[in-house]
Write an enzyme that holds these catalytic residues in place. Structure first.
Site, PDB file in Angstrom:
ATOM      1  N   GLY A 180       2.251   1.626  10.865  1.00  0.00           N
ATOM      2  CA  GLY A 180       2.567   1.011  12.483  1.00  0.00           C
ATOM      3  C   GLY A 180       1.868  -0.244  12.129  1.00  0.00           C
ATOM      4  O   GLY A 180       2.753  -0.742  12.780  1.00  0.00           O
ATOM      5  N   GLU A 239      -9.954   3.982   6.544  1.00  0.00           N
ATOM      6  CA  GLU A 239      -9.142   4.084   7.507  1.00  0.00           C
ATOM      7  C   GLU A 239      -9.788   4.990   8.472  1.00  0.00           C
ATOM      8  O   GLU A 239      -9.762   4.819  10.074  1.00  0.00           O
ATOM      9  CB  GLU A 239      -8.425   5.133   7.374  1.00  0.00           C
ATOM     10  CG  GLU A 239      -7.063   4.204   6.506  1.00  0.00           C
ATOM     11  CD  GLU A 239      -6.203   3.163   6.694  1.00  0.00           C
ATOM     12  OE1 GLU A 239      -6.487   3.212   8.094  1.00  0.00           O
ATOM     13  OE2 GLU A 239      -5.775   2.747   5.714  1.00  0.00           O
ATOM     14  N   ASN A 270      -2.973  -6.230   5.215  1.00  0.00           N
ATOM     15  CA  ASN A 270      -2.908  -7.107   3.740  1.00  0.00           C
ATOM     16  C   ASN A 270      -3.610  -8.626   4.640  1.00  0.00           C
ATOM     17  O   ASN A 270      -4.620  -9.044   5.442  1.00  0.00           O
ATOM     18  CB  ASN A 270      -1.471  -7.357   4.189  1.00  0.00           C
ATOM     19  CG  ASN A 270      -0.809  -6.724   3.828  1.00  0.00           C
ATOM     20  OD1 ASN A 270      -0.651  -6.098   3.021  1.00  0.00           O
ATOM     21  ND2 ASN A 270       0.544  -6.735   5.003  1.00  0.00           N
ATOM     22  N   HIS A 293     -10.078  -3.786   9.662  1.00  0.00           N
ATOM     23  CA  HIS A 293      -9.712  -3.829   8.077  1.00  0.00           C
ATOM     24  C   HIS A 293     -10.494  -5.099   6.948  1.00  0.00           C
ATOM     25  O   HIS A 293     -10.417  -4.337   5.834  1.00  0.00           O
ATOM     26  CB  HIS A 293      -8.788  -2.858   8.003  1.00  0.00           C
ATOM     27  CG  HIS A 293      -8.385  -2.045   7.746  1.00  0.00           C
ATOM     28  ND1 HIS A 293      -8.891  -1.174   6.973  1.00  0.00           N
ATOM     29  CD2 HIS A 293      -7.477  -1.049   8.523  1.00  0.00           C
ATOM     30  CE1 HIS A 293      -8.388  -0.191   7.196  1.00  0.00           C
ATOM     31  NE2 HIS A 293      -7.501   0.161   8.060  1.00  0.00           N
ATOM     32  N   HIS A 318      -8.008  -2.706  15.120  1.00  0.00           N
ATOM     33  CA  HIS A 318      -7.476  -1.218  13.637  1.00  0.00           C
ATOM     34  C   HIS A 318      -7.431  -2.184  12.679  1.00  0.00           C
ATOM     35  O   HIS A 318      -8.402  -2.478  11.365  1.00  0.00           O
ATOM     36  CB  HIS A 318      -6.596  -0.211  13.666  1.00  0.00           C
ATOM     37  CG  HIS A 318      -6.515   0.773  12.647  1.00  0.00           C
ATOM     38  ND1 HIS A 318      -7.010   1.832  12.270  1.00  0.00           N
ATOM     39  CD2 HIS A 318      -6.240   0.175  11.396  1.00  0.00           C
ATOM     40  CE1 HIS A 318      -6.952   2.596  11.730  1.00  0.00           C
ATOM     41  NE2 HIS A 318      -7.089   1.456  11.346  1.00  0.00           N
ATOM     42  N   GLU A 319      -6.434  -3.196  12.589  1.00  0.00           N
ATOM     43  CA  GLU A 319      -5.893  -4.067  11.334  1.00  0.00           C
ATOM     44  C   GLU A 319      -7.073  -4.814  11.110  1.00  0.00           C
ATOM     45  O   GLU A 319      -7.904  -5.099  10.052  1.00  0.00           O
ATOM     46  CB  GLU A 319      -4.347  -4.474  11.391  1.00  0.00           C
ATOM     47  CG  GLU A 319      -3.608  -3.811  11.580  1.00  0.00           C
ATOM     48  CD  GLU A 319      -3.569  -2.881  10.318  1.00  0.00           C
ATOM     49  OE1 GLU A 319      -4.024  -2.302   9.482  1.00  0.00           O
ATOM     50  OE2 GLU A 319      -3.042  -0.861  10.512  1.00  0.00           O
ATOM     51  N   GLU A 343       0.463  -1.244  -0.263  1.00  0.00           N
ATOM     52  CA  GLU A 343       0.350  -0.353  -0.114  1.00  0.00           C
ATOM     53  C   GLU A 343       0.856   1.115  -0.230  1.00  0.00           C
ATOM     54  O   GLU A 343       1.767   1.571   0.480  1.00  0.00           O
ATOM     55  CB  GLU A 343      -1.061  -0.290   1.144  1.00  0.00           C
ATOM     56  CG  GLU A 343      -2.099   0.841   0.923  1.00  0.00           C
ATOM     57  CD  GLU A 343      -2.840   1.024   2.470  1.00  0.00           C
ATOM     58  OE1 GLU A 343      -4.097   1.885   1.977  1.00  0.00           O
ATOM     59  OE2 GLU A 343      -2.737   0.896   3.258  1.00  0.00           O
TER      60      GLU A 343
END
Length: 843
Positions: free
Chosen positions: A253, A312, A257, A293, A289-290, A121
């Site tokens: 951070g 985001e 993926n 996603h 957070h990840e 990204e």
């Protein structure tokens, strides 16, 4: 030929077969990419960057091709539109830029080793293989990976490993997804595993430089986050596994993926026996957070980068929603107030700031979109506002329908508002449009005139002489039910205020809960009413009150001198972390007024003592078993404040603790380790002590300990010591490029080191650009400089150095905003320094 912005308009890939042969010793990549897709035009465009392409076949026939490196384009002409199969053979260098495919370096028992991983990204997949490197160009991917494999090494990717044959690792074909989410890691890794209630395999991986126990916290949070989101989104996690991998070198951070999330080590690994509450909050929220996603961003992806906020902002809000449920002891919404809220408010009050939704035409502008304060923090505030507006049930139903309609595809902001608005039965787009498409935010001025309450909104700027006719639809969230819920006009006039005041029996407040993205400027009467009843307010109300006064002072709408007189009156009987954060945010600003005046500095130290002494006495400098959340979170703030106040007893106690540790400083309690080390460098520094701590930094593998050492070393008042640190900036085996900004920022903020750091940047800019240019962190070096500077000479130097670099679209906005920021700060200090010094002298 004219190269289009969107290559997807010429060719739609459907399926990739990727073969990669990577040699770490020779630092080479050799690859073959096979793509099945649909040609839409007779000339098709694919992305490549820094690839040496040796052969292209179309439907098994070799064809001629051309390359336009200025547009990252591979151009193939004379194509018959329809379904085609391409095969591209190429080679590429393995670089150390932390983008594309790159090595990470680490040491175990004195031996240097390396992992190889990916960071694609926003647009670095094209550095690894030929592709249409755009979010909308979703396809399936089958990876075959060969590398100079050593005993004990493993390979991980988005999907499970299918087989290993003749040294090649074959992975199952992925689901349909965007190129920037393709990922793999290989090398010597240790892992811990578990399985969710729905059967998803969870793994956490790190190098063997770390204790295996440091993986346990992340494994627990990852497992429960996947389970939480499956329930909350009412949509199953669509892959067989979710791997979390800590990389020793990582620019961002963390990166979402699909199925293989990568992290900086400091954001994944945690010593549960010796860590701070703040560190637990940070690691937990980054993981949550990840994993948010995996649905919001991966399963459904923004159509183009101008809707980056879709990914985001939502993940940023959901990390708090998830951790609030999974770990209530972390009191995570307080962290939202003390981190995301001030970050958004400060950045968004600067002239030239971007809006949450920002159109992007030139792909070179994409990197500039990753403004953490806007796309992440402000966007999260918008969605917190939406959640409070429509309720959790409507939010969950809307998301369920959104995922169902757009899964494995792409969406826009309008698609989200449509789904949520339909679930809540309101026109959400009409309310949100003013917040998303306009930069900045309003200040609501509240004043009393002839028993009328007059509310007026205008855009808030920290710089003077700005004018804007912007309007917002503002949820007022007043504690007076008689006021309207939504302010949609520039001015509201509410009659009979005294009757309302008597009826409600409390001072007027707006933005109760501090969840809406605006601030309030109460007139003198309303402000005095609040001050007279401060003891009756909860800590978030006092936090918001201080936050708004702080911003108004930065904008010169009130004076810092007024705040100096006010701060000692803000009592903090509960040792509230929220109140302490706001108090010392204001107090830290006052340091700019006293840098060249010894007497004024002593007076400011006196103020710090007034604000910290009683709390230090209550808290003590060491943790206690029965400490509350607020006591744990406040202690580091109070210790740092007391250290600035030159509290002799504290300085002596911390020195004794340092000496008693006998070199085993990593074992110091994490809550006080940073301030203990800093005290030693500030007040008991010797060449031997500095050398020992510097060596510790270079040898430890504990990321949080490294951060504490950095904080201590960069506080040195000895210029030769600081020069030694600056000299190491380009020694990537000593200071990793991922950590360089933190070192640079800390020394630049130190008056003794500012000239050294600034000279280094100007002299070594080309090296800096070559080393970290091209990733999303690079533009923030400009804002780091702008944050530190406050003198006319520095403004001139900033302008002279950076203005010629505005042609780089990734830097343009940061440079313009930096100029505005420094200029307004210079003006503020010039106008107010005498009054502030007098106010400090009168304490």
């Amino acid at each position: 030929m004219t190269v289009k912005t969107h290559f997807y308009e010429t060719f739609n890939p459907k399926d990739y077969d990727l073969y990669l042969d990577i040699d770490r010793q020779k630092k080479t990549i050799n690859g073959v990419t096979k793509i099945v897709g649909e040609a839409l035009e007779t000339t098709i465009l694919l992305h490549q960057k820094d690839l040496t392409i040796t052969k292209v076949t179309l439907n098994d026939t070799p064809v001629t091709f051309s390359v336009d490196n200025t547009k990252d384009a591979l151009i193939i002409s004379n194509v018959t539109p329809g379904k085609i199969t391409l095969e591209i053979t190429y080679s590429a260098p393995l670089t150390d830029t932390m983008m594309g495919i790159y090595p990470s370096y680490y040491q175990v028992d004195g031996q240097t080793k390396q992992l190889v991983g990916t960071q694609f990204e926003t647009s670095a997949a094209r550095q690894a293989f030929v592709c249409v490197d755009e979010p909308e160009a979703k396809a399936t991917f089958k990876l075959a990976l060969k590398f100079d494999e050593q005993p004990g090494e493993i390979a991980l990717s988005n999907m499970p490993e299918e087989k290993v044959s003749e040294g090649v690792h074959y992975f199952e074909r992925t689901v349909k997804m965007s190129t920037y989410l393709v990922a793999f890691v290989f090398g010597e890794l240790q892992g811990k595993y578990t399985t969710t209630t729905s059967g998803v395999k969870i793994g956490v991986f790190a190098t063997k430089a770390h204790a295996a126990t440091n993986l346990a916290f992340a494994l627990d949070i990852a497992k429960r986050s996947i389970e939480f989101y499956e329930n909350y989104y009412q949509t199953p996690y669509p892959l067989p596994h979710s791997w979390q991998v800590a990389l020793p070198d990582f620019s961002a951070g963390a990166m979402e993926n699909w199925g293989l999330v990568t992290y900086r080590e400091v954001y994944l690994l945690l010593d549960q026996d010796n860590t701070t509450l703040a560190n637990k909050q940070r690691v937990a929220t980054v993981i949550a957070h990840e994993l948010a996603h995996q649905w919001f961003g991966d399963l459904v992806t923004m159509k183009w980068w101008d809707d980056l906020w879709l990914n985001e902002s939502f993940a940023n809000m959901m990390e708090y929603v998830a951790i609030d449920k999974l770990a209530p002891e972390l009191d995570i919404w307080k962290a939202f107030q003390t981190s995301e809220v001030p970050l958004a408010l400060n950045r968004d009050a600067t002239a030239g700031v971007q809006s949450i939704y920002t159109p992007v035409k030139d792909p070179g502008e994409i990197e500039a979109l990753f403004d953490g304060a806007i796309v992440y923090a402000k966007g999260a505030r918008m969605l917190v506002m939406v959640r409070s507006l429509i309720g959790d049930d409507a939010l969950r139903l809307g998301l369920k329908n959104y995922f169902k309609q757009h899964q494995y595809g792409n969406a826009t902001g309008d698609d989200l508002w449509s789904a949520l608005g339909k679930a809540a039965n309101i026109d959400l787009k009409a309310i949100m449009e003013s917040w998303l498409t306009q930069p900045g935010y309003p200040v609501v001025k509240a004043k009393l005139v002839n028993n009328k309450l007059i509310l007026e909104q205008q855009r808030f700027f920290k710089s003077e002489n700005e004018h804007s006719e912007q309007l917002w639809q503002i949820p007022l969230k007043s504690n007076y039910p008689e006021l309207p819920a939504l302010m949609t006009t520039k001015k509201l006039v509410i009659p009979n205020y005294q009757e309302l005041r008597a009826k409600n029996k409390q001072p007027l407040r707006l933005n109760v809960g501090n969840d809406v993205h605006f601030i309030v400027d109460y007139d003198q009467n309303l402000r005095q009413d609040l001050l007279a009843h401060l003891a009756e307010l909860d800590d978030i109300a006092i936090f918001a009150f201080l936050q708004d006064l702080h911003l108004l002072a930065q904008a010169q709408q009130i004076s810092y001198a007024q705040i100096v007189a006010l701060l000692p009156e803000i009592t903090n009987p509960t040792t509230s972390n929220l109140i302490n954060t706001a108090l010392f945010a204001v107090a830290n600003d006052l340091k700019r007024f006293v840098t060249t005046d010894t007497n004024a500095k002593k007076n400011l130290e006196k103020l710090y003592d007034m604000l910290s002494a009683n709390q230090l006495e209550k808290l003590g400098y060491e943790a206690k078993p029965n400490d509350s959340f607020d006591q744990k979170m406040s202690r580091p703030i109070i210790l740092v404040a007391a250290l600035y106040a030159k509290n002799k007893a504290l300085m002596s106690s911390l020195h004794q603790l340092f000496v008693a540790s006998n070199g085993s400083w990593v074992s110091l309690a994490a809550d006080i380790r940073s301030v203990c080390l800093k005290n030693e460098i500030l007040n008991f520094n010797t060449p031997e002590t500095f050398a020992h701590l510097w060596k510790e930094y270079q040898t430890t593998t504990d990321a949080s300990y490294k951060a504490d050492l950095l904080n201590a070393l960069t506080s040195s008042q000895d210029e030769p010591q600081l020069a030694q640190l600056v000299k190491a900036f380009t020694a990537t085996d000593v200071i990793k490029p991922q950590d360089l900004r933190a070192w640079f920022s800390a020394i630049l903020a130190n008056p003794q080191g500012q000239q050294l750091a600034w000279d280094w940047m100007r002299q070594d800019w080309d090296w800096l650009e070559q080393t970290v240019g091209g990733d999303m962190e690079f533009p923030t070096y400009v804002s780091v400089v702008a944050k530190a500077f406050d003198q006319p000479q520095r403004l001139a130097e900033f302008k002279a150095f950076f203005e010629p670099k505005k042609a780089d679209s990734a830097l343009t906005r940061e440079i313009d905003m930096g100029l505005n920021t420094i200029a307004s700060r210079v003006e503020l200090l010039t106008k107010q320094h005498t009054a502030v010094k007098e106010a400090l002298a009168n304490l």
